[in-house]
Design a protein around this motif. Structure first.
Motif, PDB file in Angstrom:
ATOM      1  N   SER A 212      30.569  50.835 -43.405  1.00  0.00           N
ATOM      2  CA  SER A 212      29.787  49.794 -43.837  1.00  0.00           C
ATOM      3  C   SER A 212      30.725  48.663 -44.343  1.00  0.00           C
ATOM      4  N   ASN A 213      30.504  47.447 -44.252  1.00  0.00           N
ATOM      5  CA  ASN A 213      31.142  46.468 -44.981  1.00  0.00           C
ATOM      6  C   ASN A 213      30.568  46.506 -46.435  1.00  0.00           C
ATOM      7  N   THR A 214      31.670  45.986 -47.360  1.00  0.00           N
ATOM      8  CA  THR A 214      31.234  45.902 -48.785  1.00  0.00           C
ATOM      9  C   THR A 214      30.224  44.754 -49.267  1.00  0.00           C
ATOM     10  N   HIS A 215      29.407  44.959 -49.656  1.00  0.00           N
ATOM     11  CA  HIS A 215      28.211  44.038 -49.868  1.00  0.00           C
ATOM     12  C   HIS A 215      27.458  44.563 -50.933  1.00  0.00           C
ATOM     13  N   LYS A 216      26.999  43.386 -51.812  1.00  0.00           N
ATOM     14  CA  LYS A 216      25.817  43.800 -53.001  1.00  0.00           C
ATOM     15  C   LYS A 216      24.458  43.356 -52.590  1.00  0.00           C
TER      16      LYS A 216
ATOM     17  N   LEU B 131      10.438  35.406 -31.716  1.00  0.00           N
ATOM     18  CA  LEU B 131      11.166  36.905 -31.573  1.00  0.00           C
ATOM     19  C   LEU B 131      12.148  36.924 -32.390  1.00  0.00           C
ATOM     20  N   LEU B 132      12.262  37.875 -33.316  1.00  0.00           N
ATOM     21  CA  LEU B 132      13.258  38.625 -34.208  1.00  0.00           C
ATOM     22  C   LEU B 132      13.993  39.839 -33.470  1.00  0.00           C
ATOM     23  N   ASP B 133      14.974  39.609 -32.812  1.00  0.00           N
ATOM     24  CA  ASP B 133      15.574  40.807 -32.297  1.00  0.00           C
ATOM     25  C   ASP B 133      16.626  41.190 -33.255  1.00  0.00           C
ATOM     26  N   GLY B 134      16.649  42.684 -33.166  1.00  0.00           N
ATOM     27  CA  GLY B 134      17.714  43.428 -33.996  1.00  0.00           C
ATOM     28  C   GLY B 134      19.173  42.987 -33.989  1.00  0.00           C
ATOM     29  N   ASP B 135      19.581  43.004 -32.594  1.00  0.00           N
ATOM     30  CA  ASP B 135      21.133  42.747 -32.474  1.00  0.00           C
ATOM     31  C   ASP B 135      21.272  41.223 -32.405  1.00  0.00           C
ATOM     32  N   ASN B 136      20.379  40.454 -32.369  1.00  0.00           N
ATOM     33  CA  ASN B 136      20.582  39.155 -32.595  1.00  0.00           C
ATOM     34  C   ASN B 136      20.697  38.727 -34.046  1.00  0.00           C
ATOM     35  N   LEU B 137      19.746  39.567 -34.951  1.00  0.00           N
ATOM     36  CA  LEU B 137      19.957  39.330 -36.320  1.00  0.00           C
ATOM     37  C   LEU B 137      21.190  40.026 -36.898  1.00  0.00           C
TER      38      LEU B 137
ATOM     39  N   LEU C  18      21.957  36.869 -39.650  1.00  0.00           N
ATOM     40  CA  LEU C  18      21.574  37.116 -40.853  1.00  0.00           C
ATOM     41  C   LEU C  18      22.109  38.460 -41.409  1.00  0.00           C
ATOM     42  N   CYS C  19      22.405  39.342 -40.426  1.00  0.00           N
ATOM     43  CA  CYS C  19      22.648  40.713 -41.136  1.00  0.00           C
ATOM     44  C   CYS C  19      24.300  40.935 -40.543  1.00  0.00           C
ATOM     45  N   SER C  20      25.027  40.296 -40.315  1.00  0.00           N
ATOM     46  CA  SER C  20      26.343  40.534 -39.790  1.00  0.00           C
ATOM     47  C   SER C  20      27.155  41.004 -40.796  1.00  0.00           C
ATOM     48  N   ASP C  21      26.834  40.979 -42.068  1.00  0.00           N
ATOM     49  CA  ASP C  21      27.813  41.648 -43.054  1.00  0.00           C
ATOM     50  C   ASP C  21      27.178  43.134 -43.290  1.00  0.00           C
ATOM     51  N   LEU C  22      26.388  43.590 -42.494  1.00  0.00           N
ATOM     52  CA  LEU C  22      25.938  45.173 -42.810  1.00  0.00           C
ATOM     53  C   LEU C  22      26.593  45.903 -41.459  1.00  0.00           C
ATOM     54  N   GLY C  23      26.867  47.200 -42.145  1.00  0.00           N
ATOM     55  CA  GLY C  23      27.025  48.236 -41.142  1.00  0.00           C
ATOM     56  C   GLY C  23      25.999  49.208 -40.659  1.00  0.00           C
ATOM     57  N   MET C  24      26.302  50.364 -40.491  1.00  0.00           N
ATOM     58  CA  MET C  24      25.426  51.540 -40.105  1.00  0.00           C
ATOM     59  C   MET C  24      25.002  52.558 -40.853  1.00  0.00           C
ATOM     60  N   SER C  25      25.307  52.432 -42.107  1.00  0.00           N
ATOM     61  CA  SER C  25      25.139  53.281 -43.025  1.00  0.00           C
ATOM     62  C   SER C  25      23.608  53.257 -43.260  1.00  0.00           C
TER      63      SER C  25
ATOM     64  N   GLN D  39      22.131  53.081 -46.134  1.00  0.00           N
ATOM     65  CA  GLN D  39      21.820  51.878 -47.002  1.00  0.00           C
ATOM     66  C   GLN D  39      21.943  50.569 -46.535  1.00  0.00           C
ATOM     67  N   ASP D  40      22.728  50.374 -45.212  1.00  0.00           N
ATOM     68  CA  ASP D  40      22.858  49.396 -44.703  1.00  0.00           C
ATOM     69  C   ASP D  40      21.782  49.077 -43.915  1.00  0.00           C
ATOM     70  N   ARG D  41      21.315  50.174 -43.196  1.00  0.00           N
ATOM     71  CA  ARG D  41      20.256  49.921 -42.177  1.00  0.00           C
ATOM     72  C   ARG D  41      19.008  49.650 -43.074  1.00  0.00           C
ATOM     73  N   GLN D  42      18.677  50.228 -44.355  1.00  0.00           N
ATOM     74  CA  GLN D  42      17.693  49.927 -44.982  1.00  0.00           C
ATOM     75  C   GLN D  42      17.505  48.381 -45.336  1.00  0.00           C
ATOM     76  N   GLU D  43      18.661  47.753 -45.648  1.00  0.00           N
ATOM     77  CA  GLU D  43      18.959  46.427 -46.021  1.00  0.00           C
ATOM     78  C   GLU D  43      18.429  45.695 -44.885  1.00  0.00           C
ATOM     79  N   ASN D  44      18.946  46.085 -43.704  1.00  0.00           N
ATOM     80  CA  ASN D  44      18.869  45.234 -42.460  1.00  0.00           C
ATOM     81  C   ASN D  44      17.316  45.187 -42.222  1.00  0.00           C
ATOM     82  N   ILE D  45      16.633  46.380 -42.476  1.00  0.00           N
ATOM     83  CA  ILE D  45      15.051  46.161 -42.042  1.00  0.00           C
ATOM     84  C   ILE D  45      14.409  45.242 -43.093  1.00  0.00           C
ATOM     85  N   ARG D  46      14.933  45.521 -44.383  1.00  0.00           N
ATOM     86  CA  ARG D  46      14.444  44.698 -45.521  1.00  0.00           C
ATOM     87  C   ARG D  46      14.556  43.150 -45.262  1.00  0.00           C
ATOM     88  N   ARG D  47      15.640  42.682 -44.885  1.00  0.00           N
ATOM     89  CA  ARG D  47      15.862  41.226 -44.565  1.00  0.00           C
ATOM     90  C   ARG D  47      15.032  41.009 -43.403  1.00  0.00           C
TER      91      ARG D  47
END
Length: 206
Positions: free
Chosen positions: A2-6, A70-76, A80-87, A89-97
């Motif tokens: 995961s990338n470091t982010h707040k 259409l909001l596609d996961g890979d496109n996002l 919008l979510c390029s700072d997120l990894g696959m942990s 926590q990051d997956r949770q934030e990806n879906i929240r956004r």
């Protein structure tokens, strides 16, 4: 990794933020488009057929004169979510956004289609909770792991099975099958045209 982010603070933790009350209502925006805004959320394993079905559904709705996006996961994840990894926590934030973006688009009067693995039940429920009654529908693209692995359109299953990538959904990261899906589609049993017609009928009848 995961990338470091707040993660963003809640409104309660930011007392200087006071949401502005808009004059135009979501209902007034929808009336201008002569349609009922909704979020159709497609969930399922990688390779299940979510993006293909979401794209075909949007084309069909567009041809009917409906205003869609259409909001596609890979496109996002490319923006919008390029700072997120696959942990987790990051997956949770990806879906929240993704969910909050979809909500804004529904409030703009659009019929929004989301295509995202969204593997965790709590995150899908959190997404649903943002919407009003009848504004959100969860569509489970229920395609077996073995079929998805055989298709492997992006080569991800081969990479995961060989240990070249980790935290892969359905293998070393869980996919929690939804028990509360509003519609279930198995692309092993239904071809694209039949699946799209099934979704269109669901929209008309719900």
């Amino acid at each position: 990794m995961s990338n470091t982010h707040k993660l963003p603070l809640s409104l309660a933790a930011q007392p200087t933020i006071c949401p502005y009350v808009l004059t135009l209502t979501p209902a007034e925006r929808a009336a201008l488009k002569h349609q009922r805004p909704r979020c159709l959320w497609l969930t399922g394993l990688s390779g299940a057929g979510k993006s293909t079905l979401a794209n075909a559904l949007e084309v069909a709705l567009h041809r009917r004169g409906q205003h869609t996006f259409l909001l596609d996961g890979d496109n996002l994840r490319n923006g919008l979510c390029s700072d997120l990894g696959m942990s987790a926590q990051d997956r949770q934030e990806n879906i929240r956004r993704t969910a909050h973006t979809a909500k804004l688009m529904v409030e703009a009067g659009l019929l929004v289609i989301v295509s995202a693995i969204s593997p965790f039940d709590t995150d899908r429920k959190a997404a649903r909770s943002l919407f009003g009654r009848g504004e959100f529908a969860l569509i489970y693209v229920d395609t077996p792991f073995s079929v998805c692995a055989q298709r492997d359109p992006k080569g991800l299953y081969q990479a995961a099975l060989s240990g070249r990538i980790s935290n892969f959904t359905g293998l070393d990261s869980p996919y929690e099958c939804p028990a509360d899906a509003d519609l279930q589609i198995n692309t092993e049993m239904q071809d694209e045209a039949v699946a799209v017609q099934t979704m269109l009928r669901f929209l008309s009848n719900s």
